[in-house]
Design an enzyme around this catalytic site. Structure first.
Site, PDB file in Angstrom:
ATOM      1  N   ARG A  27      22.269   6.345 -23.175  1.00  0.00           N
ATOM      2  CA  ARG A  27      23.570   6.463 -23.710  1.00  0.00           C
ATOM      3  C   ARG A  27      24.499   6.403 -22.702  1.00  0.00           C
ATOM      4  O   ARG A  27      24.169   6.525 -21.490  1.00  0.00           O
ATOM      5  CB  ARG A  27      23.712   7.847 -24.183  1.00  0.00           C
ATOM      6  CG  ARG A  27      23.726   8.913 -23.321  1.00  0.00           C
ATOM      7  CD  ARG A  27      25.162   9.336 -22.940  1.00  0.00           C
ATOM      8  NE  ARG A  27      25.120  10.330 -21.837  1.00  0.00           N
ATOM      9  CZ  ARG A  27      25.197  10.139 -20.339  1.00  0.00           C
ATOM     10  NH1 ARG A  27      25.120   8.785 -20.112  1.00  0.00           N
ATOM     11  NH2 ARG A  27      25.208  11.224 -19.241  1.00  0.00           N
ATOM     12  N   GLU A  33      34.129  13.887 -20.921  1.00  0.00           N
ATOM     13  CA  GLU A  33      33.263  13.832 -20.074  1.00  0.00           C
ATOM     14  C   GLU A  33      33.359  15.536 -19.536  1.00  0.00           C
ATOM     15  O   GLU A  33      34.515  15.867 -19.178  1.00  0.00           O
ATOM     16  CB  GLU A  33      33.494  13.065 -18.787  1.00  0.00           C
ATOM     17  CG  GLU A  33      32.424  12.547 -18.140  1.00  0.00           C
ATOM     18  CD  GLU A  33      31.505  11.765 -18.988  1.00  0.00           C
ATOM     19  OE1 GLU A  33      30.441  12.185 -19.553  1.00  0.00           O
ATOM     20  OE2 GLU A  33      31.508  10.232 -19.055  1.00  0.00           O
ATOM     21  N   HIS A  34      32.234  16.114 -19.160  1.00  0.00           N
ATOM     22  CA  HIS A  34      32.140  17.523 -18.822  1.00  0.00           C
ATOM     23  C   HIS A  34      32.834  18.439 -19.836  1.00  0.00           C
ATOM     24  O   HIS A  34      33.471  19.260 -19.399  1.00  0.00           O
ATOM     25  CB  HIS A  34      32.714  17.404 -17.131  1.00  0.00           C
ATOM     26  CG  HIS A  34      32.052  16.843 -16.395  1.00  0.00           C
ATOM     27  ND1 HIS A  34      30.750  17.763 -15.735  1.00  0.00           N
ATOM     28  CD2 HIS A  34      31.705  15.674 -15.687  1.00  0.00           C
ATOM     29  CE1 HIS A  34      30.235  16.873 -14.843  1.00  0.00           C
ATOM     30  NE2 HIS A  34      30.675  15.488 -14.656  1.00  0.00           N
ATOM     31  N   SER A 126      21.140   8.586 -18.815  1.00  0.00           N
ATOM     32  CA  SER A 126      20.255   9.424 -19.540  1.00  0.00           C
ATOM     33  C   SER A 126      18.868   8.968 -19.708  1.00  0.00           C
ATOM     34  O   SER A 126      18.338   9.195 -20.968  1.00  0.00           O
ATOM     35  CB  SER A 126      20.850   9.756 -21.002  1.00  0.00           C
ATOM     36  OG  SER A 126      22.124  10.553 -20.601  1.00  0.00           O
ATOM     37  N   SER A 127      18.385   8.666 -18.581  1.00  0.00           N
ATOM     38  CA  SER A 127      16.687   8.338 -18.753  1.00  0.00           C
ATOM     39  C   SER A 127      15.899   9.443 -19.169  1.00  0.00           C
ATOM     40  O   SER A 127      14.935   9.562 -19.922  1.00  0.00           O
ATOM     41  CB  SER A 127      16.458   7.484 -17.493  1.00  0.00           C
ATOM     42  OG  SER A 127      16.422   8.586 -16.523  1.00  0.00           O
ATOM     43  N   ASP A 172      23.574  14.369 -24.087  1.00  0.00           N
ATOM     44  CA  ASP A 172      22.662  13.389 -23.757  1.00  0.00           C
ATOM     45  C   ASP A 172      21.537  13.315 -24.856  1.00  0.00           C
ATOM     46  O   ASP A 172      21.104  12.486 -25.672  1.00  0.00           O
ATOM     47  CB  ASP A 172      22.261  13.195 -22.287  1.00  0.00           C
ATOM     48  CG  ASP A 172      23.168  13.294 -21.384  1.00  0.00           C
ATOM     49  OD1 ASP A 172      24.459  13.064 -21.600  1.00  0.00           O
ATOM     50  OD2 ASP A 172      22.695  13.503 -20.304  1.00  0.00           O
ATOM     51  N   TYR A 222      26.941  19.569  -9.992  1.00  0.00           N
ATOM     52  CA  TYR A 222      27.228  19.599 -11.607  1.00  0.00           C
ATOM     53  C   TYR A 222      27.107  21.252 -11.763  1.00  0.00           C
ATOM     54  O   TYR A 222      27.937  21.784 -12.575  1.00  0.00           O
ATOM     55  CB  TYR A 222      26.155  19.010 -12.317  1.00  0.00           C
ATOM     56  CG  TYR A 222      25.981  18.912 -13.696  1.00  0.00           C
ATOM     57  CD1 TYR A 222      26.684  18.033 -14.339  1.00  0.00           C
ATOM     58  CD2 TYR A 222      25.311  19.915 -14.620  1.00  0.00           C
ATOM     59  CE1 TYR A 222      26.669  18.009 -15.739  1.00  0.00           C
ATOM     60  CE2 TYR A 222      25.437  20.007 -15.765  1.00  0.00           C
ATOM     61  CZ  TYR A 222      25.932  19.043 -16.464  1.00  0.00           C
ATOM     62  OH  TYR A 222      26.020  18.900 -17.937  1.00  0.00           O
TER      63      TYR A 222
HETATM   64  C1  GLA Z   1      25.361  14.825 -17.636  1.00  0.00           C
HETATM   65  C2  GLA Z   1      24.909  16.145 -18.481  1.00  0.00           C
HETATM   66  C3  GLA Z   1      25.844  16.115 -20.026  1.00  0.00           C
HETATM   67  C4  GLA Z   1      27.104  16.351 -19.577  1.00  0.00           C
HETATM   68  C5  GLA Z   1      27.378  14.843 -18.678  1.00  0.00           C
HETATM   69  C6  GLA Z   1      28.924  15.067 -18.140  1.00  0.00           C
HETATM   70  O1  GLA Z   1      25.026  13.615 -18.333  1.00  0.00           O
HETATM   71  O2  GLA Z   1      23.570  15.832 -18.986  1.00  0.00           O
HETATM   72  O3  GLA Z   1      25.380  17.223 -20.576  1.00  0.00           O
HETATM   73  O4  GLA Z   1      27.807  17.385 -19.183  1.00  0.00           O
HETATM   74  O5  GLA Z   1      26.778  15.033 -17.495  1.00  0.00           O
HETATM   75  O6  GLA Z   1      29.811  14.732 -19.303  1.00  0.00           O
END
Ligand code: GLA
Length: 381
Positions: A27, A33-34, A126-127, A172, A222
Site C-alpha cells: 500500500r 499518517e501516524h 507494507s511488504s 497496513d 515508532y
Molecule cells: C506504519 C504502521 C502503520 C501506521 C504507519 C504510519 O506503516 O505499520 O500502522 O502507523 O506506519 O501512519
C-alpha cells in the site's frame, strides 16, 4: 507476477501441483499518517505490488513455508505442537498468522505454502502486511473457510505484534485486506468503519519514489512516538488523541512536554486534514488535495520528526515540477517512500526530475513508479 512461474516453482519444490493461488497487495497512504494508533482516520490505497501465494494440502499434519525471496530458509511446523516465533526471521510473519488463526478457533489445515513477493522489503510499502494477509487468505482457503476482511486484518496485526514484535497500527493490514481498484479507503481506526472513496480521475496519478533508505518499525522511533501520543492523551484526560482538537490542545499545553505537544499537534491536525482530503477527493479537487499533502509532510517533518533528508528532498523536488499537485512522505517514515500526486500527462517528466535530482544530491538513482489504486487481497485461482 507470473502465476504460471510461481506454480511451476511450487511443483518443483513440493513435487505436486498447487491447489490454489491468492494475492495480497502492499500500500501507500495518501494521507492520515501516524493517526491509526490514535483512533484517527487514514486514507490509503492498495498498490499493484503484492505478495502471491500458492498452496496445496498435505497429509502429514505439517505446515511447510517457503519463499522465493528467502532461498534456503524454508521451515516446517508440526501442527500438533504450539506454533512459536523463532528463526528464520521471515517466517514469523506467516507463522504468527497461523498461530492467531488457530487461537481464533480455525482447525489449521496441513499444507505446503510457497510465497513470492514483489513488494520491496523495508521500503515502507507494507511488504509485511501483504505477507500476513496473503497467508491468512491462503490458510482460510485451504481450510475451506472465510472470514470478514477487517477481522482478518486485525488478526494479522495481532500476529505482527506477537511474533515479529512490531508494534504497528491497523492501517497496513486493513488496506491490504480491503483495498479496491480505483478507490482509496477511508478507515476510521476507532470503530473499524470504512468508506470506499472513488479515486479514478484519469487526469491525476500517484507517483511513488523510494529513497531506498531502509526503515525499520522495530527500531525504537515508532514505538517511542506511540508512547508519546499515549502519554499526551492520558495527561489531557482523553481516551485517545482522536478526541482532542487544537483549542483543547492549546488549553492543555502546560500539562504536556514540548515533544508531547508537537506530537499531539501533528495527530490532531493530520486527522482533520484527512477528512478534508476526502472532501477534496470527492470533489475531484486535486489542487486542494495536494495542498493538504504538503501540509501533512511539513507536520510529519517538523512536529512528528519522522521524515529524513532524502524524503524532504524528494518532496521539494516534486514541488518544483510543473504538474505536481502535492507530495509527502508516506508510511512510518525514517526512510521509505515519498508519494506525489501529479497530472497524468506530466507524470513521466515529474518522475524523471525526481530521480535526476535525487541522483545529483545523493549520488544514486531512486526507483520512481506510478501506481493506480489497485485491488485488495483476492483469491486468484
Ligand atoms: C506504519 C504502521 C502503520 C501506521 C504507519 C504510519 O506503516 O505499520 O500502522 O502507523 O506506519 O501512519
Amino acid at each position: 507476477m507470473n502465476v504460471d512461474e510461481l506454480k511451476t516453482a511450487f511443483a518443483k519444490m513440493f513435487g505436486r501441483s498447487p491447489s490454489g493461488v491468492v494475492a495480497a497487495p502492499g500500500r501507500v497512504n495518501l494521507i492520515g499518517e501516524h493517526t491509526d494508533y490514535n483512533d484517527g482516520y487514514v486514507l490509503p490505497i492498495a498498490i499493484e505490488l503484492a505478495t502471491w501465494v500458492t498452496w496445496a494440502p498435505r497429509d502429514d499434519g505439517r505446515l511447510a513455508l517457503a519463499s522465493l525471496q528467502q532461498p534456503g530458509r524454508e521451515i516446517e511446523v508440526d501442527l500438533c505442537e504450539p506454533i512459536l516465533p523463532g528463526e528464520p526471521a521471515w517466517s514469523n510473519y506467516p507463522k504468527g498468522v497461523a498461530a492467531m488463526l488457530a487461537k481464533a478457533g480455525l482447525a489449521l489445515p496441513a499444507c505446503s505454502i510457497l510465497f513470492s513477493s514483489n513488494v520491496p522489503i523495508g521500503s515502507g510499502l507494507s511488504s509485511s502486511a501483504s505477507l500476513e494477509v496473503a497467508t491468512g487468505l491462503a490458510l482460510l482457503a485451504a481450510a475451506g473457510q472465510d472470514m470478514d476482511r477487517y477481522e482478518l486484518a486485525k488478526l494479522c496485526q495481532a500476529a505482527e505484534h506477537a511474533f515479529p514484535e512490531v508494534p504497528c497500527g491497523i492501517m497496513d493490514q486493513a488496506i491490504s485486506a480491503l483495498g479496491r481498484a480505483d478507490h482509496a479507503l477511508l478507515l476510521d481506526c476507532r470503530d473499524g468503519s470504512t468508506q470506499q472513496i472513488p479515486f479514478d480521475d484519469p487526469d491525476a496519478v500517484v507517483l511513488v519514489a523510494d529513497t531506498q533508505v531502509a526503515h525499520e518499525l522495530s527500531d525504537g522511533g515508532y514505538a517511542a512516538r506511540r508512547q508519546q501520543c499515549h502519554t499526551a492523551a492520558e495527561k489531557l484526560g482523553l481516551a485517545a488523541l482522536r478526541d482532542a482538537d487544537l483549542p483543547a490542545l492549546e488549553a492543555g499545553r502546560n500539562e504536556l512536554t514540548d515533544i508531547e505537544f508537537r506530537r499531539a499537534r501533528h495527530v490532531v491536525t493530520e486527522i482533520a486534514r484527512t477528512l478534508q482530503a476526502v472532501d477534496a477527493l470527492k470533489d475531484r479537487d486535486m489542487p486542494r488535495f495536494g495542498e493538504l499533502m504538503y501540509a501533512s509532510h511539513a507536520s510529519l517533518r517538523d512536529d512528528y520528526d519522522v521524515s529524513c533528508e532524502e524524503l524532504d528532498a524528494m518532496v521539494e523536488s516534486a514541488r518544483g515540477c510543473e504538474g505536481t499537485f502535492g507530495a509527502r512522505m508516506t508510511g512510518g517514515g525514517f526512510g521509505g517512500c515519498a508519494i506525489a500526486l501529479v497530472r497524468s500527462n506530466q507524470a513521466q517528466a515529474v518522475a524523471e526530475t525526481i530521480a535526476a535530482d535525487y541522483e545529483d544530491r545523493f549520488g544514486r538513482r531512486c526507483p520512481v513508479f506510478a501506481t493506480p489504486p489497485a485491488a485488495g487481497a483476492r483469491i486468484v485461482e
